[in-house]
Motif scaffolding. Structure first.
Motif, PDB file in Angstrom:
ATOM      1  N   GLU A 106       0.821  -1.218   0.000  1.00 58.49           N
ATOM      2  CA  GLU A 106       0.000   0.000   0.000  1.00 58.49           C
ATOM      3  C   GLU A 106       0.854   1.267   0.000  1.00 58.49           C
ATOM      4  N   ARG A 107       2.154   1.107   0.320  1.00 57.35           N
ATOM      5  CA  ARG A 107       3.101   2.226   0.450  1.00 57.35           C
ATOM      6  C   ARG A 107       2.793   3.090   1.670  1.00 57.35           C
ATOM      7  N   SER A 108       2.092   2.541   2.651  1.00 53.51           N
ATOM      8  CA  SER A 108       1.792   3.308   3.857  1.00 53.51           C
ATOM      9  C   SER A 108       2.889   3.189   4.907  1.00 53.51           C
ATOM     10  N   ASP A 109       3.679   2.134   4.846  1.00 51.29           N
ATOM     11  CA  ASP A 109       4.821   1.918   5.736  1.00 51.29           C
ATOM     12  C   ASP A 109       5.750   0.937   5.035  1.00 51.29           C
ATOM     13  N   LEU A 110       7.049   1.210   5.087  1.00 49.80           N
ATOM     14  CA  LEU A 110       8.003   0.376   4.351  1.00 49.80           C
ATOM     15  C   LEU A 110       8.945  -0.329   5.328  1.00 49.80           C
ATOM     16  N   ARG A 111       8.450  -1.396   5.944  1.00 51.32           N
ATOM     17  CA  ARG A 111       9.292  -2.200   6.829  1.00 51.32           C
ATOM     18  C   ARG A 111      10.312  -2.957   5.984  1.00 51.32           C
ATOM     19  N   LEU A 112      11.519  -3.091   6.515  1.00 47.95           N
ATOM     20  CA  LEU A 112      12.591  -3.787   5.807  1.00 47.95           C
ATOM     21  C   LEU A 112      13.303  -4.737   6.762  1.00 47.95           C
ATOM     22  N   LEU A 113      13.531  -5.961   6.326  1.00 42.77           N
ATOM     23  CA  LEU A 113      14.269  -6.943   7.113  1.00 42.77           C
ATOM     24  C   LEU A 113      15.732  -6.918   6.713  1.00 42.77           C
ATOM     25  N   LEU A 114      16.596  -7.116   7.692  1.00 41.49           N
ATOM     26  CA  LEU A 114      18.046  -7.077   7.482  1.00 41.49           C
ATOM     27  C   LEU A 114      18.582  -8.503   7.595  1.00 41.49           C
ATOM     28  N   ILE A 115      19.108  -9.013   6.500  1.00 39.61           N
ATOM     29  CA  ILE A 115      19.537 -10.412   6.443  1.00 39.61           C
ATOM     30  C   ILE A 115      21.000 -10.469   6.032  1.00 39.61           C
ATOM     31  N   ARG A 116      21.795 -11.183   6.793  1.00 40.57           N
ATOM     32  CA  ARG A 116      23.212 -11.312   6.467  1.00 40.57           C
ATOM     33  C   ARG A 116      23.370 -12.189   5.229  1.00 40.57           C
TER      34      ARG A 116
ATOM     35  N   VAL B 247      19.332 -10.424  10.899  1.00 41.41           N
ATOM     36  CA  VAL B 247      20.136  -9.602  11.801  1.00 41.41           C
ATOM     37  C   VAL B 247      19.247  -8.662  12.612  1.00 41.41           C
ATOM     38  N   GLY B 248      18.195  -8.166  11.989  1.00 40.19           N
ATOM     39  CA  GLY B 248      17.315  -7.232  12.671  1.00 40.19           C
ATOM     40  C   GLY B 248      16.277  -6.702  11.708  1.00 40.19           C
ATOM     41  N   SER B 249      15.672  -5.598  12.099  1.00 39.58           N
ATOM     42  CA  SER B 249      14.616  -5.010  11.285  1.00 39.58           C
ATOM     43  C   SER B 249      14.786  -3.503  11.254  1.00 39.58           C
ATOM     44  N   SER B 250      14.397  -2.908  10.155  1.00 44.73           N
ATOM     45  CA  SER B 250      14.466  -1.462   9.998  1.00 44.73           C
ATOM     46  C   SER B 250      13.313  -1.037   9.100  1.00 44.73           C
ATOM     47  N   GLY B 251      13.440   0.094   8.467  1.00 42.88           N
ATOM     48  CA  GLY B 251      12.402   0.508   7.530  1.00 42.88           C
ATOM     49  C   GLY B 251      12.191   2.004   7.518  1.00 42.88           C
ATOM     50  N   LEU B 252      11.282   2.420   6.673  1.00 49.56           N
ATOM     51  CA  LEU B 252      10.908   3.824   6.522  1.00 49.56           C
ATOM     52  C   LEU B 252       9.461   3.970   6.967  1.00 49.56           C
ATOM     53  N   HIS B 253       9.266   4.767   8.010  1.00 48.94           N
ATOM     54  CA  HIS B 253       7.975   4.851   8.676  1.00 48.94           C
ATOM     55  C   HIS B 253       7.473   6.301   8.713  1.00 48.94           C
ATOM     56  N   ARG B 254       6.247   6.475   9.211  1.00 44.33           N
ATOM     57  CA  ARG B 254       5.620   7.804   9.336  1.00 44.33           C
ATOM     58  C   ARG B 254       5.821   8.597   8.039  1.00 44.33           C
ATOM     59  N   ILE B 255       5.439   7.974   6.969  1.00 40.08           N
ATOM     60  CA  ILE B 255       5.708   8.525   5.641  1.00 40.08           C
ATOM     61  C   ILE B 255       4.747   9.668   5.312  1.00 40.08           C
TER      62      ILE B 255
END
Length: 202
Positions: free
Chosen positions: A83-93, A100-108
């Protein structure tokens, strides 16, 4: 329709769901990608390993989630990404395939192209520079693919590791919102606001 080809006026007029956004990219050690159905098990394992370190800073880490709850969260994040409302991103080695963890672009805010980067790292991968590496790659992604004008990192003023990541990634401390939120123990906390702004830091 690719957002990189739009100007600021156009961006405010179109539906974000129409935007074509890459779902994965890489840094030196990491594959950084959108969540997929089935990722819940890996996320749950990382959260269970790291719950004591996450609990002081993450409201969602007040208790250990079930694997089902983690999968529900992943599936919701998948839908939000589409939907492009929140862009969660997983971090994989890349070398091992380990989460490894999680990040992303939020409150867009699409009209102004403003984004906030959030992040957490699993305990066994902390202190190895993964989050700084991820933040730098995600920042470049936001600038190149999303035509970001402003990118923020916000953290509890007592969360020194998170603040160090912001500074190491070239973000500037704009100020501190004093006593602006309740922490996980319902005590007032202050929030540090770091940013990168087009025409200043990039």
């Amino acid at each position: 329709m690719k957002i990189g080809g739009l100007n600021a006026v156009d961006t405010g007029k179109i539906e974000p769901i129409l935007l074509t956004i890459p779902e994965q990219f890489e840094s030196k050690r990491l594959l950084i990608r959108a969540p997929l159905w089935g990722d819940g098990a890996a996320v749950n394992e990382a959260v269970q390993e790291s719950i004591e370190q996450l609990r002081p800073w993450m409201p969602w880490a007040s208790s250990v989630p079930t694997q089902e709850a983690s999968e529900i969260s992943i599936r919701r994040s998948r839908l939000q990404f589409l939907e492009r409302s929140d862009l969660r991103l997983l971090l994989i080695r890349k070398e091992t395939g380990k989460l490894v963890g999680s990040s992303g672009l939020h409150r867009i805010d699409w009209p102004t192209r403003k984004f906030e980067i959030g992040y957490w790292v699993r305990s066994s991968c902390a202190g190895q520079g993964y989050i700084t590496e991820a933040v730098e790659a995600i920042t470049k992604y936001a600038i190149r693919e999303l035509q970001a004008n402003r990118i923020e990192i916000r953290c509890d003023s007592r969360n020194h590791p998170s603040a160090r990541v912001a500074l190491a990634s070239g973000f500037s401390l704009e100020g501190v919102h004093r006593g602006d939120k309740l922490d996980v123990d319902d005590c007032l906390r202050s929030t540090m606001i770091y940013s990168k702004v087009r025409g200043v830091e990039f």
